[in-house]
Design a protein around this motif. Sequence first.
Motif, mmCIF file in Angstrom:
data_model
loop_
_atom_site.group_PDB
_atom_site.id
_atom_site.type_symbol
_atom_site.label_atom_id
_atom_site.label_comp_id
_atom_site.label_asym_id
_atom_site.label_seq_id
_atom_site.Cartn_x
_atom_site.Cartn_y
_atom_site.Cartn_z
ATOM 1 N N PHE A 95 0.843 -1.193 0.000
ATOM 2 C CA PHE A 95 0.000 0.000 0.000
ATOM 3 C C PHE A 95 0.882 1.248 0.000
ATOM 4 O O PHE A 95 1.767 1.398 0.840
ATOM 5 C CB PHE A 95 -0.899 0.006 1.236
ATOM 6 C CG PHE A 95 -1.822 1.199 1.313
ATOM 7 C CD1 PHE A 95 -2.946 1.262 0.521
ATOM 8 C CD2 PHE A 95 -1.553 2.244 2.194
ATOM 9 C CE1 PHE A 95 -3.800 2.358 0.589
ATOM 10 C CE2 PHE A 95 -2.395 3.329 2.274
ATOM 11 C CZ PHE A 95 -3.525 3.391 1.465
ATOM 12 N N ASP A 96 0.664 2.149 -0.936
ATOM 13 C CA ASP A 96 1.443 3.383 -1.049
ATOM 14 C C ASP A 96 0.776 4.460 -0.201
ATOM 15 O O ASP A 96 -0.081 5.207 -0.681
ATOM 16 C CB ASP A 96 1.537 3.820 -2.505
ATOM 17 C CG ASP A 96 2.536 4.952 -2.714
ATOM 18 O OD1 ASP A 96 2.837 5.651 -1.731
ATOM 19 O OD2 ASP A 96 3.005 5.127 -3.858
ATOM 20 N N VAL A 97 1.176 4.547 1.076
ATOM 21 C CA VAL A 97 0.521 5.475 1.990
ATOM 22 C C VAL A 97 0.813 6.928 1.616
ATOM 23 O O VAL A 97 -0.051 7.800 1.763
ATOM 24 C CB VAL A 97 0.944 5.193 3.453
ATOM 25 C CG1 VAL A 97 2.422 5.471 3.663
ATOM 26 C CG2 VAL A 97 0.096 6.007 4.429
ATOM 27 N N ASN A 98 2.002 7.211 1.116
ATOM 28 C CA ASN A 98 2.331 8.591 0.747
ATOM 29 C C ASN A 98 1.462 9.085 -0.400
ATOM 30 O O ASN A 98 1.037 10.240 -0.408
ATOM 31 C CB ASN A 98 3.814 8.696 0.373
ATOM 32 C CG ASN A 98 4.722 8.461 1.557
ATOM 33 O OD1 ASN A 98 4.537 9.049 2.623
ATOM 34 N ND2 ASN A 98 5.709 7.592 1.395
ATOM 35 N N LEU A 99 1.174 8.193 -1.341
ATOM 36 C CA LEU A 99 0.284 8.552 -2.439
ATOM 37 C C LEU A 99 -1.124 8.785 -1.917
ATOM 38 O O LEU A 99 -1.806 9.732 -2.324
ATOM 39 C CB LEU A 99 0.281 7.446 -3.497
ATOM 40 C CG LEU A 99 -0.691 7.644 -4.671
ATOM 41 C CD1 LEU A 99 -0.347 8.916 -5.440
ATOM 42 C CD2 LEU A 99 -0.660 6.429 -5.595
ATOM 43 N N ASP A 100 -1.562 7.920 -0.984
ATOM 44 C CA ASP A 100 -2.910 8.067 -0.438
ATOM 45 C C ASP A 100 -3.049 9.355 0.363
ATOM 46 O O ASP A 100 -4.096 10.001 0.332
ATOM 47 C CB ASP A 100 -3.244 6.858 0.444
ATOM 48 C CG ASP A 100 -4.736 6.732 0.688
ATOM 49 O OD1 ASP A 100 -5.510 6.835 -0.283
ATOM 50 O OD2 ASP A 100 -5.139 6.557 1.859
ATOM 51 N N VAL A 101 -1.996 9.731 1.083
ATOM 52 C CA VAL A 101 -2.024 10.996 1.831
ATOM 53 C C VAL A 101 -2.195 12.159 0.860
ATOM 54 O O VAL A 101 -2.936 13.107 1.134
ATOM 55 C CB VAL A 101 -0.725 11.176 2.656
ATOM 56 C CG1 VAL A 101 -0.632 12.595 3.201
ATOM 57 C CG2 VAL A 101 -0.683 10.176 3.797
ATOM 58 N N THR A 102 -1.507 12.083 -0.280
ATOM 59 C CA THR A 102 -1.607 13.139 -1.286
ATOM 60 C C THR A 102 -2.998 13.203 -1.904
ATOM 61 O O THR A 102 -3.551 14.293 -2.114
ATOM 62 C CB THR A 102 -0.564 12.920 -2.406
ATOM 63 O OG1 THR A 102 0.744 12.899 -1.833
ATOM 64 C CG2 THR A 102 -0.639 14.017 -3.450
ATOM 65 N N MET A 103 -3.586 12.027 -2.160
ATOM 66 C CA MET A 103 -4.887 11.968 -2.821
ATOM 67 C C MET A 103 -6.040 12.196 -1.856
ATOM 68 O O MET A 103 -7.081 12.755 -2.220
ATOM 69 C CB MET A 103 -5.051 10.598 -3.502
ATOM 70 C CG MET A 103 -4.002 10.301 -4.563
ATOM 71 S SD MET A 103 -4.035 11.497 -5.928
ATOM 72 C CE MET A 103 -5.658 11.156 -6.624
ATOM 73 N N ASN A 104 -5.865 11.747 -0.598
ATOM 74 C CA ASN A 104 -6.958 11.840 0.380
ATOM 75 C C ASN A 104 -6.446 12.418 1.705
ATOM 76 O O ASN A 104 -6.456 11.747 2.738
ATOM 77 C CB ASN A 104 -7.558 10.452 0.630
ATOM 78 C CG ASN A 104 -8.039 9.792 -0.645
ATOM 79 O OD1 ASN A 104 -9.032 10.201 -1.233
ATOM 80 N ND2 ASN A 104 -7.320 8.755 -1.071
ATOM 81 N N PRO A 105 -5.987 13.654 1.716
ATOM 82 C CA PRO A 105 -5.364 14.216 2.920
ATOM 83 C C PRO A 105 -6.284 14.306 4.124
ATOM 84 O O PRO A 105 -5.822 14.209 5.263
ATOM 85 C CB PRO A 105 -4.910 15.608 2.459
ATOM 86 C CG PRO A 105 -5.790 15.936 1.291
ATOM 87 C CD PRO A 105 -6.017 14.631 0.607
ATOM 88 N N SER A 106 -7.586 14.450 3.887
ATOM 89 C CA SER A 106 -8.520 14.603 5.010
ATOM 90 C C SER A 106 -8.665 13.324 5.831
ATOM 91 O O SER A 106 -9.175 13.357 6.948
ATOM 92 C CB SER A 106 -9.896 15.041 4.499
ATOM 93 O OG SER A 106 -10.443 14.070 3.628
ATOM 94 N N LYS A 107 -8.223 12.174 5.301
ATOM 95 C CA LYS A 107 -8.291 10.908 6.032
ATOM 96 C C LYS A 107 -7.229 10.830 7.123
ATOM 97 O O LYS A 107 -7.349 10.031 8.061
ATOM 98 C CB LYS A 107 -8.085 9.725 5.080
ATOM 99 C CG LYS A 107 -9.246 9.415 4.158
ATOM 100 C CD LYS A 107 -8.865 8.366 3.126
ATOM 101 C CE LYS A 107 -8.181 7.145 3.717
ATOM 102 N NZ LYS A 107 -7.819 6.130 2.697
ATOM 103 N N TYR A 108 -6.199 11.643 7.020
ATOM 104 C CA TYR A 108 -5.031 11.494 7.868
ATOM 105 C C TYR A 108 -4.911 12.618 8.886
ATOM 106 O O TYR A 108 -5.501 13.695 8.736
ATOM 107 C CB TYR A 108 -3.772 11.426 7.000
ATOM 108 C CG TYR A 108 -3.734 10.184 6.135
ATOM 109 C CD1 TYR A 108 -3.113 9.023 6.572
ATOM 110 C CD2 TYR A 108 -4.373 10.154 4.899
ATOM 111 C CE1 TYR A 108 -3.094 7.870 5.798
ATOM 112 C CE2 TYR A 108 -4.373 9.001 4.112
ATOM 113 C CZ TYR A 108 -3.726 7.867 4.575
ATOM 114 O OH TYR A 108 -3.736 6.727 3.807
#
Length: 203
Positions: A95-108
């Motif tokens: 799982f590419d967490v850095n990509l997910d943070v970029t795409m879905n910042p409000s989740k983090y």
Amino acid sequence: MQQATGAFINPSDITLEDYLLKRWVPIHSKKRSGPSIYTSSMGLIRNHILPHLGKRTLQSLSSRDFEELFNTLAVTEKGTYKEGVRVKPSKPADFDVNLDVTMNPSKYLSTGTSNEVYDVQKPALKSAVEWKLLKESPLPSEAPKVIKRKREIWSDSTMKEAFFQIKHPLLHLAIHLAFVCSLRNEETVGITLDETEGQDHFH
């Protein structure tokens, strides 16, 4: 340990968890903070500090450990821990967490949360120095930089459509108040901290 200069610190195996919960919080935090600040601080300690560094001995901690903590918090989903217990499963290895943070910042967790963690630790570790448990604070000299995210708001057309679709008068009023007065969710419905369950989980 630097006994000749008068800076000798007795070796201690007290963990960060025991120091915070058994020494610093009962003596310092609860007595000098209001109920809301105390509750917020305990949420930060239990859910964002202790799961990562709680079992480490206080004297083994370094500034690098805290830098790594802030990096970890930046890629941690909101609500991952409750009462210090992980309630969300770990992500798959691929799982590419850095990509997910970029795409879905409000989740983090936001950088503001990391900054609040820093603010909680600063007086706690300062007290540890004053109580001769540490020679100096291992906390980095600078707090994590707060990066403000642009808030997403409804467009005029979306708002008009919402007013048209909502039939319940109280919900219609709530949406109208939120839009006109720029209210937060809890302000819109009139919820206060003491009326909620799980008060430690707002970070």
